[in-house]
Scaffold this active site. Structure first.
Site, short mmCIF file in Angstrom:
data_model
loop_
_atom_site.label_atom_id
_atom_site.label_comp_id
_atom_site.label_asym_id
_atom_site.label_seq_id
_atom_site.Cartn_x
_atom_site.Cartn_y
_atom_site.Cartn_z
N GLU A 202 0.87 -1.17 0.00
CA GLU A 202 0.00 0.00 0.00
C GLU A 202 0.90 1.22 0.00
O GLU A 202 1.64 1.46 0.95
CB GLU A 202 -0.95 0.06 1.18
N CYS B 236 -2.05 8.25 4.42
CA CYS B 236 -2.06 8.14 2.96
C CYS B 236 -3.43 8.41 2.37
O CYS B 236 -3.53 8.78 1.19
CB CYS B 236 -1.55 6.76 2.53
#
Length: 486
Positions: free
Chosen positions: A244, A278
């Site tokens: 990720e 994020c």
């Protein structure tokens, strides 16, 4: 407090590297600065348990271990939250929420540990094909510093549930916290060496984990630039990768919403963990009809946040993770302010009592060119851009004009529009009238340069398992005649 390496059930290594509280620069504790030797020993320990014990075959044991770990974490949740705030800097309310979410996720994967089914079919008469989902092997889990509880658990829990063994490498900034979470495995029936832990200030141990042919999976959360390096380093062993990576979340705000209410929620979404998440709201795309109101309300909401040490209950934005990070982010923000069409709110490093910490107040700029560097590159701090659009098609084109594809949100009262845009946005997660809502049960991950694979949810097991086809020519009973389709 101090931390050590944890290899084959033994804590070792001389603590020598400092862990610093980013809110005031004080020393929290120390940890050993390991490297390739420690990583190699941890890999060997994990390999031994995977190949020489029944760990990968004993789903009931794995479930019991995960449930016992969740119980141990529950018993220490306040102490863990305070340590997380001390090392990471995030407000204590966010730390408590993260610990609670991590415990919930461990329990979720404990439930799945005993339900990893395959399937059986007969592709032709007398031929039996059995498809099994088996543990991939040794998993290297490289944990970032921004949400070290949840981002440890969302990789380690499915890895253990699937039957893998693991080597965990924490971020230097939150090593003490990760060690404290893993130490609670000592209150479970985890076999020595099934989970191992290596500390370091640099990247030598991580590089060994990524390159080793005895590591079958690498699960990493971090920047896209580092993810690309991992892909290159892992190429020789062709191992499974669960990545990720970066994001630049767009929030599409239409002219049928309560502008003031949405502005307050977007301000929170942009500054979660001081903007160091994020999925944080990065680009606010607003319909031109409500742009004046959004400028005013969003600027006011961001300016009203209280900076302070995370341990203080009224703090809304804590420090950035460390001083070098604050300096780098501040430089990027200053460049954006110089290049933007207008600066609605200029962030700064506070003076007075907060000057000792790595604090940076929020910045909001408005710009018309979506190709500008600060509209395209992830700036991992309390920084957001405001852009306007006239039509739905223009909003969609601007939002999809990015190399990332991690998350986005749509703010509108029209259900059909929300679904239409959610389907058209090239992102792994799209929220409607919300942002940053994550669940153990719901898979997350990115399109394009935001990563590979999915974590959370049932599909996370796919990142830590392999499919095996076993074919047996069983035949058909004697006297059975073959028939042909018409």
């Amino acid at each position: 407090m101090n931390a050590q390496h944890w290899i084959s059930g033994t804590w070792s290594g001389e603590p020598c590297a400092d862990s610093i509280n980013p809110a005031d620069g004080t020393l929290i504790g120390k940890f050993p600065d390991g490297g390739t030797t420690e990583a190699g020993a941890a890999i060997a320990a994990a390999r031994h348990v995977f190949e020489r014990t029944t760990w990968g075959h004993d789903a009931r044991l794995r479930q019991n271990v995960l449930l016992a770990w969740a119980g141990a974490l529950e018993g220490e949740r306040e102490a863990l939250a305070r340590l997380l705030t001390a090392e990471n800097g995030k407000p204590i309310a966010q730390a408590r929420g993260e610990i609670g979410a991590a415990i919930s996720e461990v329990r979720y994967y404990a439930g799945l540990a005993r339900h990893i089914p395959g399937h059986v079919l007969e592709p032709e008469p007398g031929t039996i094909s059995t498809i099994l989902r088996e543990p991939a092997g040794v998993a290297a889990i490289i944990v970032p510093w921004n949400a070290p509880a949840v981002l440890l658990v969302r990789s380690l829990a499915p890895a253990l549930a699937a039957g893998c063994t693991a080597v965990v490498k924490a971020a230097a900034q939150t090593t003490l916290f990760t060690a404290a979470m893993l130490r609670l495995f000592e209150r479970t029936g985890l076999p020595a060496g099934a989970v191992n832990f290596v500390c370091e200030t640099g990247y030598a141990a991580s590089d060994r984990l990524v390159r080793s042919h005895d590591v079958d999976v690498v699960s990493f959360t971090g920047s896209t630039a580092t993810g690309k390096k991992i892909m290159i380093a892992a190429a020789d062993s062709v191992k499974k990768l669960s990545l990720e990576l970066g994001g630049k979340s767009c929030c599409l705000v239409f002219d049928d919403v309560d502008t003031e209410a949405v502005a307050k929620r977007l301000a929170l979404a942009a500054t979660i963990i001081s903007g160091q998440q994020c999925t944080a709201a990065r680009r606010i795309l607003v319909h031109e009809a409500i742009a004046p109101q959004m400028r005013r309300h969003l600027t006011a909401a961001l300016a009203a946040f209280r900076l302070g040490p995370g341990i203080e209950p009224d703090t809304q934005i804590g420090p950035l993770i460390d001083y070098p990070t604050r300096a780098a982010i501040s430089a990027l923000v200053e460049r954006a302010c110089d290049e933007a069409d207008s600066v609605l709110l200029r962030g700064a490093m506070p003076t007075g009592a907060l000057a000792r910490g790595a604090f940076l107040s929020p910045t909001l700029v408005e710009h018309s060119d979506p190709d500008a560097s600060f509209c395209q590159e992830e700036i991992f701090g309390p920084f957001a851009t405001l852009e306007t659009f006239a039509t739905e098609d223009e909003a969609l084109a601007k939002a999809n004009n990015t190399v990332f594809g991690l998350s986005a949100s749509v703010w509108t009262q029209q259900g059909e529009r929300a679904m239409r845009l959610a389907r058209a946005l090239r992102n792994g997660t799209v929220w409607v009238n919300d942002h940053n809502r994550l669940f153990a049960e719901a898979e997350t991950g990115g399109y394009r340069q935001s990563g590979l694979g999915r974590l959370h949810g049932y599909d996370a097991l796919a990142d830590f398992t392999e499919l095996k086809h076993i074919c047996i020519q069983a035949g058909v009973p004697q006297g059975t005649s073959r028939v042909c389709a018409a």
